[in-house]
Design a protein around this motif. Structure first.
Motif, mmCIF file in Angstrom:
data_model
loop_
_atom_site.group_PDB
_atom_site.id
_atom_site.type_symbol
_atom_site.label_atom_id
_atom_site.label_comp_id
_atom_site.label_asym_id
_atom_site.label_seq_id
_atom_site.Cartn_x
_atom_site.Cartn_y
_atom_site.Cartn_z
ATOM 1 N N GLY A 263 0.817 -1.208 0.000
ATOM 2 C CA GLY A 263 0.000 0.000 0.000
ATOM 3 C C GLY A 263 0.849 1.254 0.000
ATOM 4 O O GLY A 263 1.887 1.310 0.658
ATOM 5 N N SER A 264 0.421 2.239 -0.779
ATOM 6 C CA SER A 264 1.086 3.536 -0.724
ATOM 7 C C SER A 264 0.159 4.581 -1.307
ATOM 8 O O SER A 264 -0.767 4.266 -2.064
ATOM 9 N N LEU A 273 -0.561 -2.314 4.374
ATOM 10 C CA LEU A 273 -1.917 -2.860 4.373
ATOM 11 C C LEU A 273 -1.869 -4.247 4.995
ATOM 12 O O LEU A 273 -1.201 -5.158 4.482
ATOM 13 N N ILE A 522 -9.222 -5.033 2.066
ATOM 14 C CA ILE A 522 -7.904 -4.472 1.728
ATOM 15 C C ILE A 522 -7.850 -3.878 0.318
ATOM 16 O O ILE A 522 -7.318 -2.783 0.112
ATOM 17 N N ARG A 523 -8.423 -4.590 -0.648
ATOM 18 C CA ARG A 523 -8.298 -4.102 -2.024
ATOM 19 C C ARG A 523 -8.958 -2.756 -2.219
ATOM 20 O O ARG A 523 -8.438 -1.889 -2.936
ATOM 21 N N ARG A 526 -6.602 -0.183 -0.760
ATOM 22 C CA ARG A 526 -5.402 -0.005 -1.614
ATOM 23 C C ARG A 526 -5.727 0.930 -2.782
ATOM 24 O O ARG A 526 -4.956 1.844 -3.095
ATOM 25 N N LEU A 529 -6.032 4.580 -1.588
ATOM 26 C CA LEU A 529 -4.726 5.208 -1.347
ATOM 27 C C LEU A 529 -4.051 5.569 -2.661
ATOM 28 O O LEU A 529 -3.490 6.657 -2.817
ATOM 29 N N LYS A 530 -4.111 4.653 -3.610
ATOM 30 C CA LYS A 530 -3.446 4.836 -4.906
ATOM 31 C C LYS A 530 -3.968 6.043 -5.687
ATOM 32 O O LYS A 530 -3.299 6.558 -6.560
#
Lengths: 569, 89
Positions: A263-264, A273, A522-523, A526, A529-530
Motif C-alpha cells: 500500500g502507498s 496494508l 484491503i483491495r 489499496r 490510497l493509490k
C-alpha cells in the motif's frame, strides 16, 4: 420500509434498510435462527406434577435424540461433543432435579430452568473446563424448555441449501462455527457496526447487515437479497435488482483487480496494508493474499474453543501455524484480551457490573501474570521457529506504567518489538509519553470510539454514537497521531474503520502509518490510497475534523475525494 | 455392599469423554453405583452431570460402592476403566 412492486405476481417485493457491516452482496432463501428460550414470568404450576414431570423428562429425551441425530451427521470432533451433550440431556440426576422443582409448585419450564441453574452453579464453582460446559447445559435447558412450551428449538437449524442466516443476534461462538460454504449472508435485528458478529462476518468474507427492522419475523424460505455495503435488504427481490447488484459487484471487482502490491499513496508514501485475523484458518487464508502481513492477531479466539488454559506447547504449536504463512512479513499479535463479552472459562475474574470498564485486556494479564508469561514464551518460541516478523502488543493500556510493565516482559522473553493498543482515551491523549516506552502503537478504533463516546459497543441502539466518523473520535485519533509523531513511533489502526476506503484516507491524513482490516476490505483501501496523495489525505482529514457530525464528515470527505474512487463506492 | 478404590488415569481427569465412557459402563451394569472421594459424600455414578461435577482430576483416588448380586465383578470392571487413560483412545 416500502413496497416497491410485485416481482412475479405472487410475492410482494419489499425494501428494508439496515446497517451494512461486511461488504458484498448475496441472494438466497432465509434461514431463521431461533433465540434462546427463557421460562415465562410467573409460570403456572401444573395441576398434575407427576404428569408434568413425565412430560419434562420426555422433552429432555427429545433433545437427546435430536442431538444424537445431529451427531451422526457431524465430523469427528463435533460428534463427540454432541454425544456427550446428549448424555447430559438423558441424565437421571438432572431429571430428578426437575421433578423436585415441579413438586415444589413450579411450572414446567421454570422447573427445567431451576434444575439447569443448580448444575450450572456447581460447574461454575469448579471453574476451568467445567465452567465451559455451562454453555452446553444452558443450551440443553433452552432446547428442553422450547419443547415443553411448543416453541422452535433455539440456535441455527440444520440446513443444506446455501442460505442467508437471519437472527436477533449471533453469539461469537455461533458465528465462528457457521459453515462458510452454506452461509451466503448474515442479517441481524440487533448488533452494531462493531459488534462481534460484524467483525467475524467481515473476517469470514460473508456479506452482513445488522439492525434490520423486523429481521426475525421474515418467514423461513423467503428469497432475499442483501447489500453489505449499503445495508439494503430486499425481500422477494425483482430479478432486475438482483442483476443490478451483480453488475455493480463486477464493476468494482474489475477496478480493484487493477491495483496490487504494498500500500502507498499516489505520491509513494508507504502505508502498510495488513489483515486482522483470529486464528490459524484465517492466517492461512490471509497469508495467500496480496498483503503485507497481519496488523491484528486476536489471540483470545484461539483460546475460546480450548477446554483449559492452553499449555506452552499447545500455544507454541498454534502460533507457529499462524506465523508460518507470513515468512518475511510482519505479524502483530495482541496478547489475550478477555473480558465479560468474551469470557474465558480459565481466565474468569468473576462477574462484573460493567465489563467494558472492568478487569480486561492488560488488566487481566496483571491480575493473572502467569497467563501472559506462558503466552509470551509461546510467542517467542513460535517466532524463532518461523521466519515471521513478530511484534507483540497489549490491549487496554491506559498509563505509562502499564506500557513499561508490558514492554519489560515482552523484551525479557526475547521478543524484539513491544507495542500497545491505543484504545483508552487517556493513552491516546498522552500517546507521546506512552509510546516512548514501546516500539509502536495501534489504534483500536472500535473500543476507542466506545470509550470516547461513552457508548456500549454491544448496544445496537447507540450505533450512531459509535460511528467511527464521529468528529470527537477523530479528534482523539488526531491527538494520538500527533503524540506518536513527537515520540517518533509508528502508529497503525486496527479497528474496522481502517477498512472504510474514505475513512482510511482520513486516518492517513491524520498521520497513521499502517492500516489493518478484514482481508476482504484491503483491495478497496489499496485503490483509495493509490488515487490520493498524502497532501490530499491531509486535506480530507481537515475537512472531516471541521464537520459537525458523522454524516457531515462523511459527506465532506466524499465531496473532496477523487471522482475516480467515489464512482466505485 | 462392595467397595473399591481407583486412581483416575485419564490425563484430563474424569470429565468429557472419559466420564461418558465410565457412566455408560455404569448404566450397562444395571446396578446402583456410587462414586466419591474417600470419606466424602458420594454421587450417583450413573449421572454424567454428577460424575463431572465431582471434578476428579488425573491422579486422584476415588471410591466406588455398589450393591447387588455381581457387585464385585461390576466394580472390578469399573475400576479397570478408571485405571486406564480413557482419553488416549
Amino acid at each position: 420500509m416500502s413496497t416497491i412492486g410485485v416481482a412475479d405476481g405472487s410475492a410482494v417485493t419489499e425494501v428494508r434498510q439496515g446497517v451494512g457491516v461486511s461488504p458484498g452482496s448475496a441472494y438466497g432463501p432465509v434461514v431463521q435462527v431461533a433465540a434462546p428460550v427463557q421460562p415465562p414470568q410467573n409460570e403456572e404450576a401444573p395441576a398434575d406434577p407427576a404428569a408434568a414431570s413425565e412430560a419434562a423428562i420426555a422433552s429432555f429425551m427429545h433433545v437427546a435424540e435430536d442431538l444424537e441425530a445431529r451427531s451422526a451427521r457431524a465430523d469427528d470432533t463435533a460428534r463427540d461433543v454432541l454425544k456427550a451433550t446428549a448424555m447430559i440431556a438423558r441424565d437421571r440426576a438432572l431429571h430428578r432435579a426437575v421433578t423436585k422443582h415441579l413438586g415444589e409448585g413450579n411450572g414446567p419450564a421454570t422447573a427445567i430452568n431451576l434444575a439447569i441453574d443448580e448444575f450450572a452453579a456447581k460447574f461454575e464453582a469448579l471453574g476451568g473446563y467445567f465452567a465451559e460446559r455451562v454453555t452446553d447445559l444452558r443450551d440443553i435447558g433452552s432446547r428442553a424448555m422450547a419443547h415443553v412450551l411448543g416453541r422452535p428449538a433455539p440456535g441455527v437449524p440444520p440446513f443444506s441449501v446455501p442460505s442467508i442466516i437471519l437472527a436477533e443476534d449471533l453469539a461469537p461462538a455461533e458465528t465462528a462455527t457457521l459453515d462458510r460454504s452454506l452461509v451466503l449472508g448474515i442479517v441481524t435485528r440487533a448488533g452494531g457496526r462493531t459488534s462481534h458478529t460484524a467483525i467475524l462476518a467481515a473476517q469470514m468474507g460473508i456479506p452482513a447487515v445488522v439492525q434490520l427492522p423486523g429481521a426475525t419475523e421474515i418467514p423461513a424460505g423467503t428469497p432475499i437479497s442483501l447489500d453489505g455495503d449499503t445495508g439494503e435488504v430486499v425481500l422477494n427481490p425483482d430479478p432486475e435488482v438482483v442483476t443490478n447488484q451483480r453488475l455493480r459487484r463486477e464493476r468494482r471487482a474489475a477496478a480493484l483487480a487493477e491495483v496490487s502490491g504494498p500500500g502507498s499513496t499516489q505520491d509513494g508514501h508507504p502505508i502498510a496494508l495488513l489483515a486482522n485475523i483470529g486464528g490459524a484458518k484465517d492466517a492461512e487464508l490471509a497469508g495467500a493474499e496480496d498483503l503485507e502481513g497481519v496488523g491484528l492477531f486476536r489471540t483470545e479466539f484461539v483460546f475460546l474453543s480450548a477446554a483449559h488454559a492452553p499449555t506452552l506447547e499447545e500455544q507454541t504449536a498454534i502460533y507457529s501455524r499462524v506465523f508460518a504463512p507470513f515468512d518475511g512479513r510482519r505479524v502483530v499479535v495482541r496478547t489475550l484480551d478477555a473480558g465479560a463479552d468474551k469470557p474465558l472459562a480459565f481466565a474468569n475474574l468473576g462477574e462484573e457490573e460493567n465489563p467494558a470498564l472492568g478487569r480486561r485486556g492488560l488488566r487481566l494479564s496483571q491480575a493473572k501474570p502467569e497467563l501472559l508469561e506462558t503466552q509470551l514464551q509461546a510467542l517467542a518460541a513460535a517466532a524463532r521457529a518461523t521466519g515471521a516478523d513478530v511484534r507483540v502488543m497489549a490491549p487496554m493500556v491506559a498509563t505509562i506504567a502499564e506500557a513499561r510493565w508490558f514492554a519489560e516482559r515482552v523484551r525479557a522473553n526475547g521478543l524484539p518489538k513491544a507495542g500497545v493498543m491505543i484504545e483508552v482515551p487517556a493513552a491516546a491523549l498522552r500517546s507521546a509519553q506512552v509510546l516512548a516506552e514501546v516500539d509502536f502503537g495501534s489504534l483500536g478504533t472500535n473500543d476507542l470510539a466506545q470509550y470516547t463516546m461513552a457508548a456500549d459497543r454491544m448496544e445496537g441502539e447507540l450505533s450512531e454514537l459509535l460511528d467511527p466518523w464521529q468528529p470527537g473520535v477523530l479528534d482523539v485519533i488526531a491527538a494520538a497521531a500527533t503524540g506518536a509523531k513527537h515520540a517518533g513511533k509508528p502508529l497503525g489502526v486496527c479497528g474496522e474503520s481502517a477498512g472504510d476506503p474514505l475513512l482510511a484516507l482520513v486516518l492517513v491524513g491524520l498521520g497513521v502509518t499502517s492500516l489493518s482490516m478484514a482481508t476482504s476490505k484491503i483491495r478497496g483501501v489499496r485503490l483509495a490510497l493509490k488515487t490520493h496523495t498524502l497532501e490530499h489525505c491531509e486535506r480530507l482529514a481537515a475537512a472531516a475534523l471541521a464537520a459537525e457530525d458523522p454524516e457531515g464528515a462523511r459527506a465532506a470527505v466524499r465531496a473532496a475525494a477523487t471522482p475516480e474512487l467515489v464512482a466505485l463506492l | 455392599m462392595a467397595t473399591r478404590t481407583a486412581t483416575i488415569a485419564s490425563s484430563i481427569g474424569l470429565h468429557s469423554r472419559p466420564a461418558a465412557i465410565f457412566v455408560e459402563a455404569v448404566e450397562d451394569s444395571g446396578l446402583e453405583v456410587e462414586i466419591g472421594r474417600v470419606g466424602e459424600p458420594t454421587v450417583d455414578a450413573g449421572s454424567i452431570l454428577g460424575v463431572m461435577a465431582l471434578g476428579a482430576r488425573n491422579g486422584e483416588v476415588v471410591e466406588l460402592t455398589a450393591e447387588g448380586p455381581d457387585a464385585e465383578a461390576v466394580l472390578d470392571r469399573l475400576v479397570a476403566l478408571l485405571n486406564s487413560d480413557l482419553d488416549a483412545e
